[in-house]
Write a protein that holds these residues in place. Structure first.
Motif, mmCIF file in Angstrom:
data_model
loop_
_atom_site.group_PDB
_atom_site.id
_atom_site.type_symbol
_atom_site.label_atom_id
_atom_site.label_comp_id
_atom_site.label_asym_id
_atom_site.label_seq_id
_atom_site.Cartn_x
_atom_site.Cartn_y
_atom_site.Cartn_z
ATOM 1 N N ASN A 3 4.307 -1.352 9.445
ATOM 2 C CA ASN A 3 2.996 -1.144 8.833
ATOM 3 C C ASN A 3 2.072 -2.238 9.334
ATOM 4 O O ASN A 3 2.527 -3.336 9.665
ATOM 5 C CB ASN A 3 3.092 -1.205 7.306
ATOM 6 N N VAL A 6 1.141 -4.791 4.523
ATOM 7 C CA VAL A 6 1.817 -4.320 3.318
ATOM 8 C C VAL A 6 1.510 -5.306 2.202
ATOM 9 O O VAL A 6 1.654 -6.517 2.380
ATOM 10 C CB VAL A 6 3.347 -4.236 3.511
ATOM 11 N N SER A 37 -0.421 -0.419 3.473
ATOM 12 C CA SER A 37 0.393 0.123 2.385
ATOM 13 C C SER A 37 0.257 -0.794 1.182
ATOM 14 O O SER A 37 0.615 -1.969 1.245
ATOM 15 C CB SER A 37 1.862 0.218 2.827
ATOM 16 N N ASN A 39 1.458 -1.356 -2.556
ATOM 17 C CA ASN A 39 2.582 -0.918 -3.388
ATOM 18 C C ASN A 39 2.637 -1.648 -4.720
ATOM 19 O O ASN A 39 2.319 -2.831 -4.800
ATOM 20 C CB ASN A 39 3.903 -1.166 -2.650
#
Length: 168
Positions: A3, A6, A37, A39
């Protein structure tokens, strides 16, 4: 899986994150890589409060931005397709509540969705979508290279029978 950036919102002190004026080009491998990303494993923890703004994404593998954290805003970004033709490939994938996607330019060619709001009912830590604002986005579904591109925007639930229910 690679990625570009992140952010793990479940890490103590990882909140109020701003990612701005970044350029993401050809993030690989094709099977699941994302430009950004965000999360959050437990949605009952402190919300992430993330902002992605004024970024440019070109040929990220599966998603430009993957949102699995509450209170995230994606604004004023320029997104040009993803490399994957996977059925779940999307430019911006929202899997959390309290998110805003505004004033973005999204050019979809190979991806299935421009903006996708979806969750898997049996495994998700959320029970539905609440307070999702999607406004003032330019979404162009060109569909030049494949017949995969379907929707500029989709909202749906995958229930425990593995059926996908769309609300578009």
């Amino acid at each position: 899986v690679a990625n570009g950036i992140v952010v793990h919102g479940h890490t103590k002190g990882c909140e109020n994150i701003t990612i701005s004026n970044c350029y993401f080009d050809t993030i690989l491998p094709v099977n699941d890589a994302c430009g950004i990303s965000l999360n959050q494993t437990n949605f009952y923890d402190t919300p992430l409060h993330g902002v992605v703004e004024n970024c440019r994404f070109v040929d990220c593998a599966k998603r430009a931005v993957k949102i699995m954290a509450q209170n995230v805003t994606v604004q004023n970004c320029d997104i040009k397709d993803v490399l994957s033709t996977d059925i779940h490939a999307s430019m911006i994938d929202i899997m959390a509540s309290h998110c805003r996607v505004t004033n973005n330019t999204i050019n979809v060619n190979r991806a299935t969705y421009g903006i996708s709001c979806q969750y898997v009912a049996e495994t998700s830590t959320i029970t539905g979508f609440d307070d999702i604002i999607i406004e003032n986005n330019y979404i162009n579904v060109a569909n030049e290279d494949s017949t995969n591109a379907r929707d500029g925007l989709t909202i749906g639930i995958v229930d425990d029978t593995k059926k996908y229910t769309e609300v578009t």
